[in-house]
Motif scaffolding. Structure first.
Motif, PDB file in Angstrom:
ATOM      1  N   VAL A 142     -27.899   2.123   2.972  1.00 15.59           N
ATOM      2  CA  VAL A 142     -27.420   2.122   4.356  1.00 15.59           C
ATOM      3  C   VAL A 142     -27.569   0.731   4.962  1.00 15.59           C
ATOM      4  CG1 VAL A 142     -27.875   2.990   6.681  1.00 15.59           C
ATOM      5  CG2 VAL A 142     -27.792   4.582   4.754  1.00 15.59           C
ATOM      6  N   ALA A 143     -28.654   0.044   4.643  1.00 20.91           N
ATOM      7  CA  ALA A 143     -28.877  -1.304   5.168  1.00 20.91           C
ATOM      8  C   ALA A 143     -27.805  -2.274   4.682  1.00 20.91           C
ATOM      9  CB  ALA A 143     -30.262  -1.798   4.762  1.00 20.91           C
ATOM     10  N   VAL A 144     -27.289  -2.042   3.472  1.00 27.52           N
ATOM     11  CA  VAL A 144     -26.226  -2.896   2.935  1.00 27.52           C
ATOM     12  C   VAL A 144     -24.880  -2.509   3.519  1.00 27.52           C
ATOM     13  CG1 VAL A 144     -24.986  -3.590   0.852  1.00 27.52           C
ATOM     14  CG2 VAL A 144     -27.477  -3.328   0.791  1.00 27.52           C
ATOM     15  N   SER A 145     -24.619  -1.195   3.589  1.00 29.38           N
ATOM     16  CA  SER A 145     -23.320  -0.712   4.062  1.00 29.38           C
ATOM     17  C   SER A 145     -23.496   0.641   4.740  1.00 29.38           C
ATOM     18  CB  SER A 145     -22.331  -0.585   2.897  1.00 29.38           C
ATOM     19  OG  SER A 145     -21.093  -0.081   3.330  1.00 29.38           O
ATOM     20  N   PRO A 146     -23.634   0.684   6.069  1.00 33.21           N
ATOM     21  CA  PRO A 146     -23.907   1.934   6.770  1.00 33.21           C
ATOM     22  C   PRO A 146     -22.819   2.989   6.634  1.00 33.21           C
ATOM     23  CG  PRO A 146     -23.851   0.060   8.301  1.00 33.21           C
ATOM     24  CD  PRO A 146     -23.603  -0.471   6.939  1.00 33.21           C
ATOM     25  N   GLU A 147     -21.606   2.582   6.264  1.00 33.34           N
ATOM     26  CA  GLU A 147     -20.516   3.546   6.112  1.00 33.34           C
ATOM     27  C   GLU A 147     -20.557   4.252   4.760  1.00 33.34           C
ATOM     28  OE1 GLU A 147     -19.887   0.240   6.604  1.00 33.34           O
ATOM     29  OE2 GLU A 147     -19.720   0.274   8.796  1.00 33.34           O
ATOM     30  N   LYS A 198     -38.454  12.750  -3.935  1.00 36.88           N
ATOM     31  CA  LYS A 198     -37.984  12.761  -2.547  1.00 36.88           C
ATOM     32  C   LYS A 198     -38.171  11.406  -1.874  1.00 36.88           C
ATOM     33  CE  LYS A 198     -38.823  15.181   1.848  1.00 36.88           C
ATOM     34  NZ  LYS A 198     -39.572  16.310   2.474  1.00 36.88           N
ATOM     35  N   ALA A 199     -39.353  10.839  -1.971  1.00 33.64           N
ATOM     36  CA  ALA A 199     -39.624   9.553  -1.323  1.00 33.64           C
ATOM     37  C   ALA A 199     -38.756   8.451  -1.909  1.00 33.64           C
ATOM     38  CB  ALA A 199     -41.106   9.198  -1.463  1.00 33.64           C
ATOM     39  N   THR A 200     -38.559   8.468  -3.223  1.00 35.62           N
ATOM     40  CA  THR A 200     -37.739   7.461  -3.892  1.00 35.62           C
ATOM     41  C   THR A 200     -36.288   7.550  -3.439  1.00 35.62           C
ATOM     42  OG1 THR A 200     -39.175   7.497  -5.831  1.00 35.62           O
ATOM     43  CG2 THR A 200     -36.966   6.603  -6.134  1.00 35.62           C
ATOM     44  N   VAL A 201     -35.768   8.767  -3.375  1.00 33.32           N
ATOM     45  CA  VAL A 201     -34.378   8.958  -2.941  1.00 33.32           C
ATOM     46  C   VAL A 201     -34.202   8.515  -1.500  1.00 33.32           C
ATOM     47  CG1 VAL A 201     -32.621  10.703  -2.425  1.00 33.32           C
ATOM     48  CG2 VAL A 201     -33.866  10.781  -4.600  1.00 33.32           C
ATOM     49  N   ASN A 202     -35.115   8.899  -0.632  1.00 30.83           N
ATOM     50  CA  ASN A 202     -35.020   8.502   0.774  1.00 30.83           C
ATOM     51  C   ASN A 202     -35.065   6.980   0.929  1.00 30.83           C
ATOM     52  OD1 ASN A 202     -34.722  11.026   2.013  1.00 30.83           O
ATOM     53  ND2 ASN A 202     -36.928  11.384   2.100  1.00 30.83           N
ATOM     54  N   ALA A 203     -35.943   6.331   0.174  1.00 35.23           N
ATOM     55  CA  ALA A 203     -36.052   4.869   0.254  1.00 35.23           C
ATOM     56  C   ALA A 203     -34.777   4.207  -0.262  1.00 35.23           C
ATOM     57  CB  ALA A 203     -37.265   4.392  -0.542  1.00 35.23           C
ATOM     58  N   PHE A 204     -34.234   4.740  -1.351  1.00 34.39           N
ATOM     59  CA  PHE A 204     -33.017   4.164  -1.922  1.00 34.39           C
ATOM     60  C   PHE A 204     -31.835   4.316  -0.969  1.00 34.39           C
ATOM     61  CE2 PHE A 204     -29.323   4.604  -4.936  1.00 34.39           C
ATOM     62  CZ  PHE A 204     -29.296   3.266  -5.322  1.00 34.39           C
ATOM     63  N   LEU A 205     -31.695   5.500  -0.376  1.00 34.98           N
ATOM     64  CA  LEU A 205     -30.609   5.717   0.578  1.00 34.98           C
ATOM     65  C   LEU A 205     -30.738   4.765   1.763  1.00 34.98           C
ATOM     66  CD1 LEU A 205     -30.436   9.619   0.588  1.00 34.98           C
ATOM     67  CD2 LEU A 205     -28.755   8.046  -0.412  1.00 34.98           C
ATOM     68  N   THR A 228     -26.390  -1.486  -4.927  1.00 28.24           N
ATOM     69  CA  THR A 228     -27.751  -1.572  -5.456  1.00 28.24           C
ATOM     70  C   THR A 228     -28.099  -3.016  -5.781  1.00 28.24           C
ATOM     71  OG1 THR A 228     -27.548   0.648  -6.398  1.00 28.24           O
ATOM     72  CG2 THR A 228     -29.339  -0.731  -7.229  1.00 28.24           C
ATOM     73  N   LEU A 229     -27.161  -3.734  -6.383  1.00 29.78           N
ATOM     74  CA  LEU A 229     -27.396  -5.151  -6.656  1.00 29.78           C
ATOM     75  C   LEU A 229     -27.676  -5.903  -5.365  1.00 29.78           C
ATOM     76  CD1 LEU A 229     -27.477  -7.674  -8.394  1.00 29.78           C
ATOM     77  CD2 LEU A 229     -24.966  -7.746  -8.304  1.00 29.78           C
ATOM     78  N   GLN A 230     -26.893  -5.632  -4.324  1.00 34.72           N
ATOM     79  CA  GLN A 230     -27.125  -6.309  -3.049  1.00 34.72           C
ATOM     80  C   GLN A 230     -28.482  -5.942  -2.460  1.00 34.72           C
ATOM     81  OE1 GLN A 230     -23.571  -6.542  -0.344  1.00 34.72           O
ATOM     82  NE2 GLN A 230     -22.578  -5.403  -2.003  1.00 34.72           N
ATOM     83  N   ALA A 231     -28.897  -4.685  -2.632  1.00 39.63           N
ATOM     84  CA  ALA A 231     -30.218  -4.270  -2.156  1.00 39.63           C
ATOM     85  C   ALA A 231     -31.318  -4.998  -2.913  1.00 39.63           C
ATOM     86  CB  ALA A 231     -30.378  -2.758  -2.311  1.00 39.63           C
ATOM     87  N   VAL A 232     -31.132  -5.178  -4.217  1.00 42.93           N
ATOM     88  CA  VAL A 232     -32.114  -5.910  -5.023  1.00 42.93           C
ATOM     89  C   VAL A 232     -32.190  -7.369  -4.582  1.00 42.93           C
ATOM     90  CG1 VAL A 232     -32.562  -6.818  -7.342  1.00 42.93           C
ATOM     91  CG2 VAL A 232     -31.998  -4.405  -7.038  1.00 42.93           C
ATOM     92  N   LEU A 233     -31.044  -7.981  -4.376  1.00 40.99           N
ATOM     93  CA  LEU A 233     -31.030  -9.382  -3.935  1.00 40.99           C
ATOM     94  C   LEU A 233     -31.702  -9.534  -2.574  1.00 40.99           C
ATOM     95  CD1 LEU A 233     -27.414 -10.345  -5.080  1.00 40.99           C
ATOM     96  CD2 LEU A 233     -29.574 -10.976  -6.182  1.00 40.99           C
ATOM     97  N   ALA A 234     -31.522  -8.522  -1.723  1.00 45.43           N
ATOM     98  CA  ALA A 234     -32.167  -8.555  -0.402  1.00 45.43           C
ATOM     99  C   ALA A 234     -33.686  -8.494  -0.537  1.00 45.43           C
ATOM    100  CB  ALA A 234     -31.659  -7.411   0.459  1.00 45.43           C
ATOM    101  N   LYS A 235     -34.179  -7.734  -1.506  1.00 50.22           N
ATOM    102  CA  LYS A 235     -35.622  -7.648  -1.734  1.00 50.22           C
ATOM    103  C   LYS A 235     -36.216  -9.009  -2.067  1.00 50.22           C
ATOM    104  CE  LYS A 235     -36.038  -2.877  -3.470  1.00 50.22           C
ATOM    105  NZ  LYS A 235     -36.451  -2.040  -4.623  1.00 50.22           N
ATOM    106  N   TYR A 236     -35.412  -9.825  -2.721  1.00 54.98           N
ATOM    107  CA  TYR A 236     -35.877 -11.158  -3.123  1.00 54.98           C
ATOM    108  C   TYR A 236     -35.429 -12.238  -2.139  1.00 54.98           C
ATOM    109  CZ  TYR A 236     -37.229  -9.038  -7.553  1.00 54.98           C
ATOM    110  OH  TYR A 236     -37.833  -8.262  -8.505  1.00 54.98           O
ATOM    111  N   ASP A 237     -34.966 -11.791  -0.969  1.00 55.93           N
ATOM    112  CA  ASP A 237     -34.554 -12.710   0.107  1.00 55.93           C
ATOM    113  C   ASP A 237     -33.468 -13.681  -0.341  1.00 55.93           C
ATOM    114  OD1 ASP A 237     -36.389 -11.637   1.984  1.00 55.93           O
ATOM    115  OD2 ASP A 237     -37.996 -12.825   1.085  1.00 55.93           O
ATOM    116  N   LEU A 238     -32.551 -13.177  -1.155  1.00 62.15           N
ATOM    117  CA  LEU A 238     -31.446 -14.002  -1.636  1.00 62.15           C
ATOM    118  C   LEU A 238     -30.176 -13.643  -0.865  1.00 62.15           C
ATOM    119  CD1 LEU A 238     -32.116 -13.816  -5.484  1.00 62.15           C
ATOM    120  CD2 LEU A 238     -32.799 -15.614  -3.883  1.00 62.15           C
TER     121      LEU A 238
END
Length: 336
Positions: free
Chosen positions: A318-323, A307-314, A145-155
């Motif tokens: 997946v974008a950070v770690s597809p496995e 539902k939309a929030t869960v789908n977006a979070f998943l 989640t931290l990595q996803a947040v950092l990605a949102k801020y292009d870090l």
């Protein structure tokens, strides 16, 4: 046949005997519906349900590493189960055996720092570039989640390996066990779960270099946090015992209000009988208080509403770690 109404039980054994602890094997019906949750913040989501003392439900709090075993195999033990959203999606995402009733916790991860380091917000998150963050559960939901947040801020992110090499043009993330998170640990910041975060702040308050609260991962992710843990139910239970499902959902809907006013000692006592025999709960009278309870973000949101929030979070995970997890089908979400 499961589900004999509690009123029938009361007529059989007498109202006076209904003061049992809700989790006790002596207090529930032999064919009660089983409700499982992992130790830690997700266990708090059961508190309001447990206090209802409804003999139709039997509650179990187990070690977090064993929670997925309760919903897998030929005959899964759990009729209902609280699971990390990534595990629920990966194991149960088709909606064939279990469906998601809703989210129950929304993140319990907080940043700690020392000295003059500033508290982290959306406006200054780029100040982490070139610095090191010690992350508890780096390879699990918190770290991803931290990595996803950092990605949102292009870090950019650099995972610090065994060589310890630090990148000056990226946010450096280093795996840490909660027990090793100390002011002398060598990182600029630490991302730590409750109740450990508040415990460490209080324990170092009088030290020469104390820990300071330095931000919330939940707030950085979004106004309502992120869908950390979800409640699932067997599809067979949903099909054959919908009133039972609706009852448990009602209990879960009352969790936030109950915990907002509950005495922490009462919550500890309430949940104590639910733990696996011989287990040492991570929540106890020494570390659970109103601040920790609030920081655990226990709040139920029905499946269709989130539902939309869960789908977006998943998708972000997946974008950070597809496995790590997977997208889910529409059938995964309980309609009601």
């Amino acid at each position: 046949m499961k589900k004999i109404l509690s009123a029938v039980l009361a007529l059989t054994v007498g109202v006076a005997t209904l003061s049992f602890a809700a989790c006790s094997p002596e207090g529930v019906e032999e064919d009660a519906f089983t409700v499982y949750a992992p130790d830690g913040a997700p266990a708090l989501a059961l508190a309001n349900a447990v206090r209802e003392e409804n003999a139709d439900f039997e509650y179990h709090i187990v070690a977090s590493e064993t929670i997925t075993a309760q919903v897998t195999g030929e005959s899964p033990a759990a009729d209902f189960c609280v699971l990390p959203v990534n595990a629920a999606a990966k194991l149960l995402g088709t909606g064939e055996k279990y469906q998601m009733l809703g989210t129950v916790t929304n993140g319990n991860m907080y940043f700690l720092t020392t000295g003059d380091n500033t508290a982290l917000t959306a406006d200054n998150l780029s100040s982490l570039v070139g610095k090191t963050v010690g992350v508890v559960q780096l390879t699990n939901v918190p770290g991803l989640t931290l990595q996803a947040v950092l990605a949102k801020y292009d870090l950019a992110v650099n995972i610090v390996g065994n060589d310890g090499e630090i990148a000056e043009n990226a946010v450096n993330l280093k795996a840490f066990d909660a027990a090793n998170v100390t002011p002398a640990g060598g990182c600029d910041y630490y991302l730590c779960p409750e109740p450990a975060a508040t415990t460490k702040i209080n324990a170092t308050a009088s030290a020469a270099v104390p820990f300071l609260l330095a931000g919330s991962l939940q707030e950085l992710y979004g106004e309502n946090g992120y869908p950390q843990a979800v409640l699932v139910a067997k599809t067979s239970v949903i099909a054959d015992h919908k009133p039972v499902v609706d009852t448990l959902i009602t209990y879960m809907e009352g969790s936030a209000d109950y915990l907002a006013s509950a005495d922490a000692a009462d919550v500890v006592e309430l949940l104590a009988p639910c733990y696996t025999q011989g287990m040492t709960p991570s929540l106890n009278a020494n570390n659970l208080n109103a601040t920790v309870i609030a920081h655990c973000s226990v709040r139920f949101t029905a499946a269709q509403a989130c539902k939309a929030t869960v789908n977006a979070f998943l998708a972000e995970l997946v974008a950070v770690s597809p496995e790590f997890t997977t997208a889910v089908s529409d059938a995964f979400f309980y309609v009601g």
